[in-house]
Design an enzyme around this catalytic site. Structure first.
Site, mmCIF file in Angstrom:
data_model
loop_
_atom_site.group_PDB
_atom_site.id
_atom_site.type_symbol
_atom_site.label_atom_id
_atom_site.label_comp_id
_atom_site.label_asym_id
_atom_site.label_seq_id
_atom_site.Cartn_x
_atom_site.Cartn_y
_atom_site.Cartn_z
ATOM 1 N N SER A 13 0.891 -1.151 0.000
ATOM 2 C CA SER A 13 0.000 0.000 0.000
ATOM 3 C C SER A 13 0.929 1.200 0.000
ATOM 4 O O SER A 13 2.145 1.052 0.136
ATOM 5 C CB SER A 13 -0.862 0.004 1.254
ATOM 6 N N LYS A 14 0.386 2.385 -0.145
ATOM 7 C CA LYS A 14 1.239 3.556 -0.213
ATOM 8 C C LYS A 14 2.100 3.660 1.053
ATOM 9 O O LYS A 14 3.288 3.927 1.007
ATOM 10 C CB LYS A 14 0.395 4.809 -0.411
ATOM 11 N N ARG A 15 1.455 3.384 2.167
ATOM 12 C CA ARG A 15 2.157 3.459 3.438
ATOM 13 C C ARG A 15 3.287 2.422 3.508
ATOM 14 O O ARG A 15 4.302 2.603 4.158
ATOM 15 C CB ARG A 15 1.149 3.220 4.574
#
Ligand code: GLU
Length: 454
Positions: free
Chosen positions: A224-226
């Protein structure tokens, strides 16, 4: 002749997963002296954005994946419709609803009739009849895969708004573009049986398929972006070198063997084999990427690094683009490049080499320059001034002679000298630093200090 394609949808930026797919396609084409095709899957006009397209094209070029041919699916709608209609004619597909064909009352010729027919048709989806059967294929990475297509419902080929579905456009294009190997992420495995049915219905020859392993976040789970699923443009902005990023992408599912982690792209082209790609998921380890980047910076040509560093120095007014000492800059890059993870680390570490007056943190001053050192500094200056060869070894020899003459420990003079000359408490070896600074700058910097003290 091998023909492969990378087929991004410009509905988002190019991320790590997409870039890895692009790399493996490009690499396979290079290794087989084949053709690498870029196909923009922009059938969804509402979600496709120019900004994404531009970023994808720029990032692919930045990574060095030059394409030989470029296609846009949005320019090929007529082709998809023609093939869908052919399937209807062959009774392999049908219109979603009964088509209302109205005779035109004032019919002035066939043209109008045809237009009417066409516009009416576009309001109706075209759907493939899916036969009840099993289908299988041999994935080049995963081996034989079998599907029971009786669970697959009839498939939409053309939607009622006239746009083709992904599976249909993909098969038509892969076939018409003579793609020999479909190499893509394994999130598309479930699309493959649907596509195989289409190959059969259309009478097209099937390509080979190779589904690349999933990329997992280091902390587990999907990216995910995180968890690091960052756009390639962000990696670029963070100061990663394209060669380092490519090396990192290579290791996401492939290995040159013998636990090697650093591999030159030319050698990778020689060694790469799509059949040797791992089946198991790859893990995205950003610390490893940082390490790889530092290795590439270490090995990089100083002149090449300078091209990236010069704009950063100009931005901070540390040099004037049209008037700076290039040789000095290159020597500094050579001095620092083994200690950098990112290109911009150079600015933080070496900024004080470009200023007239070095600023010293009061805390460092208190710790390292808390006594009058003008005598020691003057004696050191005198010794190095007479050196005919201003080289680290010669400077060090003078320094050692001086500390023994003064009966002090080396560290009692090394740290104060470093802080006075560079404003930093850590950095490359002091004698290398002095050699790069040169006699004049060293003299200027130390003299200022001596004057302040006396
Ligand atoms: N446009 C699809 C994607 O971005 C391409 C899938 C394929 O390679 O067939 O995932």
């Amino acid at each position: 002749m091998v023909r492969v394609r990378f087929a991004p949808s410009p509905t988002g930026f190019l991320h790590i997963g997409g870039a890895r797919t692009a790399l493996f396609n490009w690499l396979y084409a290079q290794s087989q002296k084949g053709t690498f095709i870029l196909r923009i899957e922009d059938t969804d006009a509402a979600r496709s954005k120019k900004q994404y397209l531009d970023e994808i094209l720029y990032s692919l070029e930045w990574l060095g994946f030059r394409w030989d041919e470029l296609y846009y699916q949005s320019q090929r709608f007529d082709i998809y419709r023609e093939y869908a209609q052919r399937l209807v004619k062959e009774k392999k597909a049908y219109y979603a609803e009964k088509m209302p064909i109205e005779e035109t009352a004032n019919g002035d010729g066939n043209q109008q009739k045809e237009n009417k027919f066409y516009s009416e048709q576009t309001k109706h989806a075209i759907i493939l009849k899916v036969p009840q059967q099993k289908t299988s294929f041999v994935d080049l990475i995963r081996g034989p895969i079998e599907f029971d297509t009786s669970v697959i419902k009839d498939q939409v080929l053309i939607k009622s708004d006239g746009t083709p579905t992904y599976n249909f456009a993909c098969v038509i294009d892969d076939a018409l573009m003579n793609i020999t190997h479909v190499i893509r992420g394994d999130d598309h495995i479930s699309n493959t049986p649907k596509q195989l049915l289409l190959y059969e219905a259309l009478g097209f020859k099937q390509p080979f398929f190779a589904h690349l392993p999933l990329i997992l976040a280091k902390e587990g789970g999907r990216l995910s972006k995180r968890k690091g699923a960052t756009a390639i443009s962000e990696f670029r902005a963070q100061g990663y070198l394209p060669e380092a990023l490519v090396n990192f992408l290579l290791l996401l599912g492939w290995s040159p063997g013998a636990d090697r982690e650093i591999i030159d792209i030319k050698e990778a082209i020689q060694l790469f084999d799509i059949r040797k790609v791992n089946k198991t998921a790859a893990v995205l380890d950003l610390e490893k990427l940082n390490w790889i980047n530092s290795e590439y910076i270490k090995r990089a040509d100083a002149d090449k690094l300078a091209e990236q560093i010069i704009p950063l120095l100009c931005e901070r007014n540390l040099i004037d683009k049209n008037n700076f000492d290039r040789n000095y800059l290159i020597s500094l890059i050579k001095l620092f490049q083994s200690r950098m993870t990112f290109v911009h680390d150079f600015i933080e570490r070496a900024d004080s080499f470009f200023v007239k007056e070095v600023t010293i943190d009061p805390k460092d001053k208190e710790r390292f320059l808390n006594r009058n050192l003008s005598r020691e500094f003057s004696l050191f200056l005198k010794r190095i001034e007479s050196l005919s060869e201003f080289k680290p070894e010669a400077i060090e020899a003078e320094f050692r002679a001086l500390v023994s003459e003064l009966g002090i420990q080396s560290k009692d003079l090394i740290h104060p000298l470093r802080v006075a000359l560079t404003g930093k408490t850590v950095g490359p070896g002091l004698f290398e630093v002095i050699a790069v600074l040169g006699k004049e700058r060293t003299k200027e910097r130390l003299s200022r200090w001596i004057k302040q003290e006396s």
